[in-house]
Design a protein around this motif. Structure first.
Motif, PDB file in Angstrom:
ATOM      1  N   ASN A   1      34.269  32.984  41.478  1.00  0.00           N
ATOM      2  CA  ASN A   1      34.588  34.342  41.923  1.00  0.00           C
ATOM      3  C   ASN A   1      34.963  34.438  43.398  1.00  0.00           C
ATOM      4  O   ASN A   1      34.491  35.311  44.115  1.00  0.00           O
ATOM      5  N   THR A   2      35.794  33.506  43.859  1.00  0.00           N
ATOM      6  CA  THR A   2      36.325  33.597  45.216  1.00  0.00           C
ATOM      7  C   THR A   2      37.831  33.845  45.189  1.00  0.00           C
ATOM      8  O   THR A   2      38.415  34.221  46.188  1.00  0.00           O
ATOM      9  N   HIS A   3      38.481  33.587  44.037  1.00  0.00           N
ATOM     10  CA  HIS A   3      39.900  33.908  43.891  1.00  0.00           C
ATOM     11  C   HIS A   3      40.025  35.137  43.002  1.00  0.00           C
ATOM     12  O   HIS A   3      40.571  35.079  41.896  1.00  0.00           O
ATOM     13  N   VAL A   4      39.469  36.216  43.485  1.00  0.00           N
ATOM     14  CA  VAL A   4      39.472  37.449  42.688  1.00  0.00           C
ATOM     15  C   VAL A   4      39.829  38.636  43.570  1.00  0.00           C
ATOM     16  O   VAL A   4      39.708  38.574  44.790  1.00  0.00           O
TER      17      VAL A   4
ATOM     18  N   ASP B   1      32.652  33.405  35.616  1.00  0.00           N
ATOM     19  CA  ASP B   1      33.488  33.085  36.773  1.00  0.00           C
ATOM     20  C   ASP B   1      34.901  33.571  36.450  1.00  0.00           C
ATOM     21  O   ASP B   1      35.509  33.120  35.477  1.00  0.00           O
ATOM     22  N   LEU B   2      35.409  34.492  37.264  1.00  0.00           N
ATOM     23  CA  LEU B   2      36.712  35.089  36.947  1.00  0.00           C
ATOM     24  C   LEU B   2      37.863  34.518  37.784  1.00  0.00           C
ATOM     25  O   LEU B   2      38.933  35.121  37.847  1.00  0.00           O
ATOM     26  N   ASN B   3      37.656  33.348  38.402  1.00  0.00           N
ATOM     27  CA  ASN B   3      38.757  32.738  39.163  1.00  0.00           C
ATOM     28  C   ASN B   3      39.990  32.497  38.290  1.00  0.00           C
ATOM     29  O   ASN B   3      41.114  32.626  38.747  1.00  0.00           O
ATOM     30  N   ARG B   4      39.778  32.083  37.045  1.00  0.00           N
ATOM     31  CA  ARG B   4      40.914  31.746  36.170  1.00  0.00           C
ATOM     32  C   ARG B   4      41.564  32.997  35.560  1.00  0.00           C
ATOM     33  O   ARG B   4      42.690  32.950  35.050  1.00  0.00           O
ATOM     34  N   THR B   5      40.851  34.109  35.585  1.00  0.00           N
ATOM     35  CA  THR B   5      41.374  35.352  35.005  1.00  0.00           C
ATOM     36  C   THR B   5      42.703  35.716  35.662  1.00  0.00           C
ATOM     37  O   THR B   5      42.777  35.819  36.874  1.00  0.00           O
ATOM     38  N   GLY B   6      43.726  35.868  34.866  1.00  0.00           N
ATOM     39  CA  GLY B   6      45.016  36.264  35.427  1.00  0.00           C
ATOM     40  C   GLY B   6      45.925  35.092  35.757  1.00  0.00           C
ATOM     41  O   GLY B   6      47.031  35.288  36.258  1.00  0.00           O
ATOM     42  N   THR B   7      45.483  33.865  35.494  1.00  0.00           N
ATOM     43  CA  THR B   7      46.390  32.725  35.646  1.00  0.00           C
ATOM     44  C   THR B   7      47.500  32.864  34.603  1.00  0.00           C
ATOM     45  O   THR B   7      47.221  33.182  33.451  1.00  0.00           O
TER      46      THR B   7
ATOM     47  N   ASN C   1      33.323  36.559  47.991  1.00  0.00           N
ATOM     48  CA  ASN C   1      32.476  36.517  46.802  1.00  0.00           C
ATOM     49  C   ASN C   1      31.434  37.635  46.854  1.00  0.00           C
ATOM     50  O   ASN C   1      31.158  38.279  45.841  1.00  0.00           O
ATOM     51  N   ASP C   2      30.871  37.878  48.055  1.00  0.00           N
ATOM     52  CA  ASP C   2      29.869  38.953  48.197  1.00  0.00           C
ATOM     53  C   ASP C   2      30.444  40.298  47.768  1.00  0.00           C
ATOM     54  O   ASP C   2      29.816  41.055  47.035  1.00  0.00           O
ATOM     55  N   GLU C   3      31.666  40.573  48.250  1.00  0.00           N
ATOM     56  CA  GLU C   3      32.299  41.846  47.881  1.00  0.00           C
ATOM     57  C   GLU C   3      32.552  41.921  46.375  1.00  0.00           C
ATOM     58  O   GLU C   3      32.357  42.954  45.762  1.00  0.00           O
ATOM     59  N   ALA C   4      32.982  40.774  45.816  1.00  0.00           N
ATOM     60  CA  ALA C   4      33.275  40.747  44.381  1.00  0.00           C
ATOM     61  C   ALA C   4      32.012  41.027  43.572  1.00  0.00           C
ATOM     62  O   ALA C   4      32.072  41.626  42.494  1.00  0.00           O
ATOM     63  N   MET C   5      30.868  40.612  44.085  1.00  0.00           N
ATOM     64  CA  MET C   5      29.611  40.776  43.360  1.00  0.00           C
ATOM     65  C   MET C   5      28.972  42.151  43.576  1.00  0.00           C
ATOM     66  O   MET C   5      27.991  42.488  42.932  1.00  0.00           O
ATOM     67  N   ASP C   6      29.539  42.919  44.545  1.00  0.00           N
ATOM     68  CA  ASP C   6      28.915  44.169  44.952  1.00  0.00           C
ATOM     69  C   ASP C   6      28.548  45.108  43.807  1.00  0.00           C
ATOM     70  O   ASP C   6      27.478  45.697  43.807  1.00  0.00           O
ATOM     71  N   ASN C   7      29.463  45.254  42.831  1.00  0.00           N
ATOM     72  CA  ASN C   7      29.223  46.202  41.744  1.00  0.00           C
ATOM     73  C   ASN C   7      28.462  45.603  40.568  1.00  0.00           C
ATOM     74  O   ASN C   7      28.183  46.301  39.611  1.00  0.00           O
TER      75      ASN C   7
END
Ligand SMILES: [Zn+2]
Lengths: 476, 94
Positions: A34-37, A143-149, B73-79
């Motif tokens: 969840n860093t490429h989201v 983990d949603l990094n791959r979502t939208g590939t 990642n922190d922001e993504a996890m916020d909700n």
């Protein structure tokens, strides 16, 4: 009773764009979860997905390369299902108006004959995320990094009639996406995924039997093995007078069998409807022409040309055209050393051996086409022996130093100077009286051993042909 | 009835929703009213009219293939109601 299999394949091909299909997040693998989201691929309300133009270009390339007709008007649709790998609750896909339909690719059967396999349709869609299931508690981690590939789904007609044909079909498709440089085409890593529909029927019947859908096959070999197993299973059921159940089955590689997918099998009820967030795509004839004109030479065309231009045997052509980079390497080399057969042999035997040792690709190789050409020229001019040439190739492979430099710096030029050769030959004759006697007694084969001794003393630099002549002159 | 209770149950299960039987009765009736109201549209003769997917004539909106950073990642996890190690934590489905 004889049965025949009816197989159709659904292939998902991950496109190698930099960013995702509807947002600007990176498609790189291996980042922390969840860093490429972004709000778009996380499925936040109120966001606006916008199509990546590159995805459309790649889709058009594959559509043209698979002889499809392209729909001028494209619509994206929402395909609904509820699963945590899909944050929106629907996948953006295409339904009524996919990018391309009614194409074909040609495969080669075991007996060497060619067969066309129809392509029903190709459409663009987004990939889902990844779930990791907790092995102790009833929890999953998303983990949603791959979502939208970006993905292309390529659906074949049910025209494949044997597991080997399915394997061939996949190989041809992989070769195409790699030639077009639109995907890595790697099944083990998931950039190419394949599901199979398979049914059997009495040979000669025209009606289709009940099919099962096979999933979870992560290599060409798995696909073939799963299909082979499924043919045996369905045949046994038919012979036993039992009904085949329409269901999804998973390939279990460890056990070598297919098993029904666990859990309630819900009839696919995706409630497709046009996605109002994405406006239609209209593809003009000029645009298609542009892509067509920019299309590189495809594997089948390349093989035809290689046959005509270089007159190589079919097996050589197949190996040399296995990848675009390898074919280019060969052609570059032939431009500088015009002996296609010799170049082909050196690439397929010596160069491939080196690359295989380190599991490298030709693109990662330090040997340049001009290096190999240079080396072959040195042999041709009698400056080095074939054996020395192999050593030099290894050195160039390891360091990228040009062969001529290695020859000069390490004094590897072949010794053709007669004075030196005569004196070494005399030495060898004196040191090996028994062999000399044998030769004189008529055992002419011994000459090979003596030549070998001379080569050893000169560290392979002597000209073996000349050594042979001198030895015969001395002891004959 | 424009929609049966079975259909409503089916759609509810596709949507991972569950209802008590009395709720199902109410929802079925409400959906039925909505469908009857919408049915008025069928009174129009649309033969010869091309289906329209969008309310305007716009076509071809594209992005260039460029990467932009958006959320940490922190922001993504916020909700997220529950998270663990930078991942969303959800009930297991299969
Ligand atoms: Zn995103």
């Amino acid at each position: 009773m004889e049965f025949e299999a009816v197989i159709g394949l659904e292939v998902h091909c991950q496109l190698k764009t930099k960013s995702k299909i509807f947002c600007s997040c990176s498609t790189d693998f291996g980042a922390p979860p969840n860093t490429h989201v972004c709000p778009i691929c996380l499925g936040m309300p109120g966001v606006l997905p916008v199509l990546n133009k590159k995805v459309l270009e790649y889709a058009l390339k594959l559509s043209l390369a698979t002889n499809c007709s392209i729909n001028n008007r494209n619509i994206f649709a929402r395909k609904h299902y509820f699963y945590p790998d899909l944050p929106k609750g629907y996948q953006i896909s295409q339904f009524d108006l996919p990018i391309a339909e009614h194409g074909w690719i040609e495969i080669e059967k075991q007996d060497g004959t060619k067969k066309r396999i129809g392509i029903t349709r190709i459409h663009m869609e987004e990939d889902a995320g990844k779930l990791i299931h907790d092995d102790k508690r009833p929890l999953s981690y998303v983990d949603l990094n791959r979502t939208g590939t970006p993905l292309l789904e390529i659906v074949s007609e049910p025209e494949i009639s044997a597991p080997e044909e399915a394997g061939e079909y996949l190989k041809v498709l992989r070769e195409l996406v790699r030639y077009l440089e639109i995907s890595d085409g790697n099944m083990e890593e998931g950039s190419l995924r394949c599901d199979a529909n398979i049914s059997i029927r009495k040979r000669g019947d025209t009606e289709l039997g009940t099919k099962t859908e096979l999933k979870n096959m992560n290599s060409f070999r798995h696909v073939q093995k799963a299909l082979e197993y499924e043919i045996r299973r369905q045949t046994a059921l038919m012979l036993d007078g039992q009904k085949i159940v329409q269901e999804t089955r998973l390939w279990d590689e460890a056990k070598g069998i297919t098993l029904p997918m666990r859990g309630k099998e819900e009839a696919h009820d995706y409630r497709y409807f046009p996605d109002p967030d994405l406006i239609p795509v209209e593809i003009s004839a000029e645009w298609i022409d542009d892509i067509k004109n920019g299309l590189i030479e495809l594997p089948a065309q390349k093989r035809e040309r290689f046959k005509a231009q270089y007159g190589l045997p079919y097996e050589d052509i197949r190996s040399l055209t296995a990848s675009r980079a390898l074919a280019d390497f060969f052609e570059e080399c032939v431009k500088k050393f015009n002996n296609p057969k010799k170049v082909a042999n050196w690439i397929m035997v010596e160069l491939m051996k080196l690359l295989k040792q380190d599991a490298l690709d030709i693109a990662q190789c330090k040997i340049q086409p001009q290096h190999l050409a240079e080396l072959l020229l040195l042999i041709d001019e009698g400056k080095i022996s074939g054996k020395i040439a192999k050593d030099i190739l290894e050195k160039t492979y390891a360091t990228g130093r040009p062969p001529t430099d290695i020859v000069n710096e390490e004094g590897l030029l072949q010794v053709s100077d007669d004075d030196t050769l005569y004196s070494v030959c005399k030495e060898v004759a004196t040191e090996n009286p028994k062999e000399v006697d044998k030769f004189r007694a008529g055992k002419k084969k011994v000459i090979g051993f003596l030549v070998g001794q001379v080569m050893k003393k000169t560290k392979g630099k002597a000209n073996p042909k000349r050594v042979n002549e001198i030895l015969i002159e001395l002891i004959g | 009835m424009k929609i049966t209770k079975e259909e409503v149950s089916h759609i509810a299960s596709l949507s991972r929703l569950s209802f008590e039987p009395e709720e199902l009765d109410v929802i079925s009736l409400q959906l039925n009213d909505i469908l009857i109201y919408i049915e008025k549209l069928n009174g129009l003769d649309t033969s010869g009219v091309e289906p329209v997917t969008h309310a305007h004539d716009l076509v071809n909106a594209f992005r260039d293939d460029e990467v932009k950073e958006w959320l940490s990642n922190d922001e993504a996890m916020d909700n997220a109601p529950q998270s663990d190690n930078g991942q969303f934590k959800v009930p297991r489905i299969i």
